[in-house]
Design an enzyme around this catalytic site. Structure first.
Site, PDB file in Angstrom:
ATOM      1  N   TYR A   1      51.740  14.904  66.346  1.00 51.53           N
ATOM      2  CA  TYR A   1      51.194  16.222  66.696  1.00 51.53           C
ATOM      3  C   TYR A   1      50.773  16.256  68.170  1.00 51.53           C
ATOM      4  O   TYR A   1      51.145  17.163  68.925  1.00 51.53           O
ATOM      5  CB  TYR A   1      49.994  16.486  65.788  1.00 51.53           C
TER       6      TYR A   1
ATOM      7  N   GLY B   1      53.040  32.040  62.380  1.00 46.88           N
ATOM      8  CA  GLY B   1      52.034  31.232  61.672  1.00 46.88           C
ATOM      9  C   GLY B   1      50.787  32.048  61.381  1.00 46.88           C
ATOM     10  O   GLY B   1      49.667  31.517  61.323  1.00 46.88           O
TER      11      GLY B   1
ATOM     12  N   ASP C   1      60.828  31.478  59.743  1.00 47.39           N
ATOM     13  CA  ASP C   1      60.707  30.058  60.044  1.00 47.39           C
ATOM     14  C   ASP C   1      60.965  29.953  61.542  1.00 47.39           C
ATOM     15  O   ASP C   1      62.064  30.308  62.006  1.00 47.39           O
ATOM     16  CB  ASP C   1      61.756  29.271  59.238  1.00 47.39           C
TER      17      ASP C   1
HETATM   18  P1  NAD Z   1      47.334  26.275  59.854  1.00 44.82           P
HETATM   19  O1  NAD Z   1      47.996  25.046  59.346  1.00 44.82           O
HETATM   20  O2  NAD Z   1      46.164  26.814  59.132  1.00 44.82           O
HETATM   21  O3  NAD Z   1      48.403  27.453  59.984  1.00 44.82           O
HETATM   22  C1  NAD Z   1      49.699  27.222  60.487  1.00 44.82           C
HETATM   23  C2  NAD Z   1      50.615  28.256  59.871  1.00 44.82           C
HETATM   24  O4  NAD Z   1      51.941  27.977  60.345  1.00 44.82           O
HETATM   25  C3  NAD Z   1      50.653  28.188  58.336  1.00 44.82           C
HETATM   26  O5  NAD Z   1      50.385  29.462  57.788  1.00 44.82           O
HETATM   27  C4  NAD Z   1      52.077  27.732  58.018  1.00 44.82           C
HETATM   28  O6  NAD Z   1      52.625  28.343  56.857  1.00 44.82           O
HETATM   29  C5  NAD Z   1      52.825  28.178  59.270  1.00 44.82           C
HETATM   30  N1  NAD Z   1      54.050  27.408  59.487  1.00 44.82           N
HETATM   31  C6  NAD Z   1      54.251  26.071  59.330  1.00 44.82           C
HETATM   32  N2  NAD Z   1      55.522  25.770  59.609  1.00 44.82           N
HETATM   33  C7  NAD Z   1      56.134  26.925  59.966  1.00 44.82           C
HETATM   34  C8  NAD Z   1      57.451  27.269  60.349  1.00 44.82           C
HETATM   35  N3  NAD Z   1      58.425  26.341  60.422  1.00 44.82           N
HETATM   36  N4  NAD Z   1      57.718  28.559  60.645  1.00 44.82           N
HETATM   37  C9  NAD Z   1      56.756  29.498  60.568  1.00 44.82           C
HETATM   38  N5  NAD Z   1      55.501  29.255  60.176  1.00 44.82           N
HETATM   39  C10 NAD Z   1      55.199  27.976  59.889  1.00 44.82           C
HETATM   40  O7  NAD Z   1      46.976  25.997  61.384  1.00 44.82           O
HETATM   41  P2  NAD Z   1      45.903  26.752  62.292  1.00 44.82           P
HETATM   42  O8  NAD Z   1      44.652  25.987  62.209  1.00 44.82           O
HETATM   43  O9  NAD Z   1      45.904  28.195  62.004  1.00 44.82           O
HETATM   44  O10 NAD Z   1      46.523  26.454  63.719  1.00 44.82           O
HETATM   45  C11 NAD Z   1      47.159  27.446  64.478  1.00 44.82           C
HETATM   46  C12 NAD Z   1      47.532  26.867  65.818  1.00 44.82           C
HETATM   47  O11 NAD Z   1      46.344  26.434  66.488  1.00 44.82           O
HETATM   48  C13 NAD Z   1      48.433  25.642  65.749  1.00 44.82           C
HETATM   49  O12 NAD Z   1      49.348  25.676  66.828  1.00 44.82           O
HETATM   50  C14 NAD Z   1      47.491  24.482  65.912  1.00 44.82           C
HETATM   51  O13 NAD Z   1      48.127  23.359  66.468  1.00 44.82           O
HETATM   52  C15 NAD Z   1      46.481  25.067  66.871  1.00 44.82           C
HETATM   53  N6  NAD Z   1      45.201  24.376  66.784  1.00 44.82           N
HETATM   54  C16 NAD Z   1      44.407  24.494  65.677  1.00 44.82           C
HETATM   55  C17 NAD Z   1      43.220  23.788  65.602  1.00 44.82           C
HETATM   56  C18 NAD Z   1      42.322  23.868  64.392  1.00 44.82           C
HETATM   57  O14 NAD Z   1      41.304  23.172  64.349  1.00 44.82           O
HETATM   58  N7  NAD Z   1      42.630  24.710  63.412  1.00 44.82           N
HETATM   59  C19 NAD Z   1      42.819  22.991  66.686  1.00 44.82           C
HETATM   60  C20 NAD Z   1      43.657  22.864  67.788  1.00 44.82           C
HETATM   61  C21 NAD Z   1      44.845  23.585  67.838  1.00 44.82           C
HETATM   62  N1  SER Z   2      41.874  20.483  64.522  1.00 41.89           N
HETATM   63  C1  SER Z   2      43.163  20.011  64.866  1.00 41.89           C
HETATM   64  C2  SER Z   2      43.566  18.858  64.028  1.00 41.89           C
HETATM   65  O1  SER Z   2      42.665  18.196  63.538  1.00 41.89           O
HETATM   66  C3  SER Z   2      43.184  19.604  66.321  1.00 41.89           C
HETATM   67  O2  SER Z   2      44.315  20.138  66.909  1.00 41.89           O
HETATM   68  O3  SER Z   2      44.711  18.608  63.877  1.00 41.89           O
END
Ligand code: NAD
Ligand code: SER
Length: 333
Positions: free
Chosen positions: A153, A21, A63
């Site tokens: 989620y 990701g 994936d």
């Molecule tokens: P994002 O949606 O920006 O990025 C996720 C990436 O995963 C995308 O580039 C997407 O193409 C890829 N993806 C989706 N399905 C996939 C698959 N089947 N195989 C491979 N790649 C796949 O999310 P993010 O904000 O970068 O989040 C990263 C991690 O941090 C996640 O696990 C998310 O739950 C966690 N997180 C993020 C936040 C936030 O505020 N951004 C908060 C809490 C937790």
């Molecule tokens: N920022 C994330 C969301 O809103 C929390 O995991 O899904």
């Protein structure tokens, strides 16, 4: 199940990291820091599609639900650590809960099982404040409390935390995790979360447009500036293994604010900026989440401490977004 890997992770070897990701909001920024620490040649990035931004990292299309492809990459590139970021976030997950569950759960189980089979040194996997629900205390939300998530989620993150603990306890796998709050950064756009408004609002202010917020003006949520999220991640991954007492996922806290509070802070720099409030289905999700997180365990075990408060984060976001806008204007002339 094959052999037990207990103790194998203690061996020291040069890290060869796989980031899943990696093209997302967090991955694109975390990769830059991993490159600085481990060298670009030791950081392999992967995602469903090729990165939009130019990169010198080795890229693999992956994936994460494809077990064989994951195993092939680990074996052929001699991967020793995984930062498993690929996921479907809270709001997007509600559009198709079964797909969110499959990607979030199968992806994590594939990575954990790969960690056991290939005796990986370390795995990082982010959880979220979304594990908490309406019955959790909101201010502050303790490390260990009622956990009854209301989104697909959140359910996948809660189950994921327990699987991480299971692989740690049963197989000695060194898997580490943080419950991130909403992440705010200027380099990329968020991918479908309930906290996305807190990134979008900056873009609208800098573009001189009116902002429509999908949460009510007084909805307080925990948030964190991206440099602090990256610092927390790297500090946790570098921490002495013996000091870590939480093997599900650590609570971490930085800044808590409402849409009105962040709007008022941005307005100090952009006085003509305006916002209206039009809560949608994401309001119910936000209402089920904490306001302030109790992160005493993280502070105690590995000295977690954020650097940014609301004022310094807003100043830095606006400065960087303005520079990006000005550069784009110059390039278009
Ligand atoms: P994002 O949606 O920006 O990025 C996720 C990436 O995963 C995308 O580039 C997407 O193409 C890829 N993806 C989706 N399905 C996939 C698959 N089947 N195989 C491979 N790649 C796949 O999310 P993010 O904000 O970068 O989040 C990263 C991690 O941090 C996640 O696990 C998310 O739950 C966690 N997180 C993020 C936040 C936030 O505020 N951004 C908060 C809490 C937790
Ligand atoms: N920022 C994330 C969301 O809103 C929390 O995991 O899904």
């Amino acid at each position: 199940m094959e052999e037990n890997t207990k103790g194998v992770a203690d061996k020291v070897r040069t890290p060869k990291i796989l980031v899943t990701g990696a093209c997302g909001q967090l991955g694109s920024e975390l990769t830059e820091q991993l490159n600085k620490i481990y060298g670009v040649e030791n950081v392999v990035i992967s995602d469903l599609k090729e990165p939009v931004k130019k990169t010198t990292n080795h890229f693999e299309a992956l994936d994460v639900t494809d077990t064989n492809r994951l195993y092939e990459i680990i074996e052929s590139l001699e991967i020793t650590q995984i930062y498993h970021l690929a996921a479907i976030l809270s709001a997007k997950g509600e559009e198709n809960p079964h797909i969110a569950w499959r990607i979030n759960m199968d992806g994590l189980l594939n990575v954990l099982e790969a960690g056991r089979r290939w005796k990986l040194d370390k795995i990082y996997w982010p959880s979220s404040i979304a594990v908490f629900g309406v019955n959790s205390p909101k201010n502050p939300t303790p490390q260990n409390t009622v956990i009854e998530p209301s989104t697909a989620y959140g359910i996948s993150k809660h189950a994921g935390e327990l699987w991480c603990q299971y692989y740690h306890d049963q197989f000695g796998l060194d898997v580490r995790s943080l419950r991130y709050p909403g992440l705010i950064g200027y380099q990329g756009l968020p991918g479908g979360g309930t906290t996305d408004y807190a990134v979008d609002i900056f873009h609208k202010a800098v573009q001189g447009e009116k902002f429509t917020c999908f949460l009510s003006k007084d909805t307080v949520l925990p948030m964190m500036y991206m440099p602090d999220a990256i610092k927390a991640t790297l500090d946790l991954m570098e921490a002495d293994k013996e000091k870590l007492s939480v093997h599900t996922s650590y609570n971490i806290q930085a800044i808590s604010f409402s849409p009105e509070e962040i709007f008022n802070e941005i307005k100090k720099s952009y006085p003509s900026f305006t916002t209206e409030y039009a809560p949608d289905f994401r309001q119910k999700i936000a209402d089920s989440w904490p306001e302030v997180i109790d992160d005493a365990q993280a502070r105690n075990d590995w000295n977690w401490e954020p650097n940014y408060d609301l004022k310094s984060m807003v100043a830095d976001m606006l400065k960087n977004l303005k520079e990006i806008k000005d550069l784009a204007l110059v390039q278009n002339h």
